[in-house]
Scaffold this active site. Structure first.
Site, PDB file in Angstrom:
ATOM      1  N   THR A  31       1.292  -0.906  -0.126  1.00 20.87           N
ATOM      2  CA  THR A  31       0.191   0.252  -0.132  1.00 20.87           C
ATOM      3  C   THR A  31       0.790   0.852   0.462  1.00 20.87           C
ATOM      4  OG1 THR A  31      -1.152  -1.349   1.323  1.00 20.87           O
ATOM      5  CG2 THR A  31      -2.335   1.066   0.618  1.00 20.87           C
ATOM      6  N   GLU A 103       9.443   2.513  11.559  1.00 20.66           N
ATOM      7  CA  GLU A 103       8.067   2.496  10.916  1.00 20.66           C
ATOM      8  C   GLU A 103       7.764   3.374  12.554  1.00 20.66           C
ATOM      9  OE1 GLU A 103       5.618  -0.773   9.951  1.00 20.66           O
ATOM     10  OE2 GLU A 103       6.427  -0.353   7.653  1.00 20.66           O
ATOM     11  N   LYS A 121      -8.400  -5.276   6.382  1.00 17.46           N
ATOM     12  CA  LYS A 121      -7.511  -4.935   7.423  1.00 17.46           C
ATOM     13  C   LYS A 121      -8.565  -4.495   9.160  1.00 17.46           C
ATOM     14  CE  LYS A 121      -3.951  -5.490   5.146  1.00 17.46           C
ATOM     15  NZ  LYS A 121      -2.881  -4.354   4.093  1.00 17.46           N
TER      16      LYS A 121
END
Ligand code: 5RP
Length: 219
Positions: A31, A103, A121
């Site tokens: 994504t 992240e 998700k």
């Protein structure tokens, strides 16, 4: 709409959150890759990026987008990244791509965190997706035993994988994450754990969810 079409739609929608003249935090995964390709179209408007993985940095540079070292940057306006799971409170499970530590660092350094994901998700209770834990290699067995003792589940070594930081990943299967913040803190306190894939203490601020009916914004 396919899953990839939904990912592309949220990547396009995320461009709205990019402010001219700022530094953009960029995540990792399929994504995030769609987002990088969208960002390339407006690259002349931004100052540059900070990437959460070597793979994303490479893709950004491939588009001619500047990638800064986080240590040389005072502020990241917005961080855009995917997730493996999200609940309605925007607590996330991340790290399917193994980039969870960087992240979490980029998310912590960013004023706003916009999560982009397809509708598969969003879950009621996280834990179906195995929870990634980055671990110092020599502590692998110790950490696995402590995880079983303290939170349960079944830690499995991610075979043949080394993180950008030179560590291993344990994926913890069979969890029902009823208290994400508490579990995140418990895992952080196990000696040898570098980071765990729960983003509950610093959840996303906005979730752009790709659905068959279009992109939904959840805050
Ligand atoms: C990588 C991640 C990704 O955001 C997560 O795995 C989602 O990936 P994708 O966008 O490919 O579904 O946390 O470490």
């Amino acid at each position: 709409m396919t899953q990839d079409e939904m990912k592309k739609a949220v990547a396009q929608a995320a461009i709205e959150y990019v402010e001219a003249g700022t530094i953009v935090g960029v995540g990792t995964g399929s994504t995030a890759n769609f987002f990088i390709d969208e960002l390339a179209k407006i690259k002349h408007k931004i100052e540059g990026t900070v990437a959460s993985s070597e793979a994303s940095a490479e893709r950004l540079r491939g588009h001619g987008i500047e990638v800064f070292d986080l240590n040389n940057v005072s502020e990241i306006a917005v961080y855009i990244d995917g997730a493996d799971e999200s609940n309605k409170f925007l607590h996330l499970v991340k790290g399917g791509g193994g980039a969870l530590t960087r992240e979490k660092i980029v998310a912590a350094a960013s004023k706003k965190f916009v999560c982009i994901a397809d509708e598969t998700k969003l879950v009621d209770v996280m834990g179906k997706f195995p929870l990634p834990i980055e671990v110092i290699p020599m502590a692998r067995s110790l950490v696995a035993r402590e995880i079983i003792k303290q939170i349960g589940g079944e830690p499995v070594l991610r075979e043949g994988f080394t993180t950008d930081n030179g560590n291993i990943i344990l994926d913890v299967h069979n969890l029902e994450i009823m208290e994400p913040t508490k579990m995140e803190q418990t895992l952080n306190n196990i000696t040898g754990v570098v980071t765990n894939g729960l983003f509950a203490m610093r959840p996303a601020d906005v979730l752009l969810l790709g659905t068959a009916e279009g992109v939904k914004t959840i805050t």
